[in-house]
Design a protein around this motif. Structure first.
Motif, mmCIF file in Angstrom:
data_model
loop_
_atom_site.group_PDB
_atom_site.id
_atom_site.type_symbol
_atom_site.label_atom_id
_atom_site.label_comp_id
_atom_site.label_asym_id
_atom_site.label_seq_id
_atom_site.Cartn_x
_atom_site.Cartn_y
_atom_site.Cartn_z
ATOM 1 N N HIS A 6 0.632 -1.149 -0.042
ATOM 2 C CA HIS A 6 -0.014 -0.179 0.025
ATOM 3 C C HIS A 6 0.713 1.209 -0.015
ATOM 4 O O HIS A 6 2.198 1.436 0.829
ATOM 5 C CB HIS A 6 -0.974 0.224 1.266
ATOM 6 C CG HIS A 6 -1.858 1.020 1.215
ATOM 7 N ND1 HIS A 6 -1.786 2.376 1.453
ATOM 8 C CD2 HIS A 6 -3.262 0.901 0.915
ATOM 9 C CE1 HIS A 6 -2.850 3.302 1.508
ATOM 10 N NE2 HIS A 6 -3.659 1.989 0.963
ATOM 11 N N PRO A 7 0.530 2.385 -0.797
ATOM 12 C CA PRO A 7 1.367 3.439 -0.815
ATOM 13 C C PRO A 7 1.653 4.202 0.539
ATOM 14 O O PRO A 7 2.907 4.671 0.662
ATOM 15 C CB PRO A 7 0.631 4.390 -1.550
ATOM 16 C CG PRO A 7 -0.387 3.583 -2.565
ATOM 17 C CD PRO A 7 -0.628 2.369 -1.669
ATOM 18 N N LEU A 8 0.552 4.281 1.367
ATOM 19 C CA LEU A 8 0.985 4.539 2.689
ATOM 20 C C LEU A 8 2.065 4.024 3.447
ATOM 21 O O LEU A 8 2.903 4.615 4.265
ATOM 22 C CB LEU A 8 -0.423 4.739 3.458
ATOM 23 C CG LEU A 8 -0.379 5.401 5.003
ATOM 24 C CD1 LEU A 8 0.086 6.745 4.941
ATOM 25 C CD2 LEU A 8 -1.775 5.343 5.528
ATOM 26 N N MET A 9 2.011 2.504 3.393
ATOM 27 C CA MET A 9 3.247 1.921 4.097
ATOM 28 C C MET A 9 4.211 2.108 3.633
ATOM 29 O O MET A 9 5.382 2.129 4.126
ATOM 30 C CB MET A 9 2.537 0.425 3.813
ATOM 31 C CG MET A 9 1.490 -0.051 4.805
ATOM 32 S SD MET A 9 1.546 0.290 6.625
ATOM 33 C CE MET A 9 3.132 -0.770 7.027
ATOM 34 N N ALA A 10 4.509 2.286 2.108
ATOM 35 C CA ALA A 10 5.700 2.634 1.212
ATOM 36 C C ALA A 10 6.373 3.734 1.873
ATOM 37 O O ALA A 10 7.475 4.046 2.212
ATOM 38 C CB ALA A 10 5.543 2.568 -0.119
#
Length: 68
Positions: A6-10
């Protein structure tokens, strides 16, 4: 991985790594962000500017996604 990150986790991983560098290796951080001597300074600055612009939207989207 079965699913993409997920982009937020990246973003979290990148910012966490930079925060650990700042906390535990402040001299290294200082060297890396010196625009006169480091090729990494401008990319790091751009990355942090993008984070300021993109993260509020990603966080709001994640909250909405979890809420529904």
């Amino acid at each position: 991985m079965k699913r993409e990150l997920h982009p937020l986790m990246a973003w979290w991983a990148v910012l966490y790594a930079l925060s650990m560098l700042s906390r535990y290796k402040p001299a290294t951080r200082g060297t890396l962000i010196n625009v006169d001597s480091s090729q990494h300074a401008v990319p790091i600055k751009r990355l942090l500017e993008r984070a300021i612009n993109h993260l509020p939207v990603l966080i709001a989207d994640a909250i909405t996604e979890v809420r529904t």
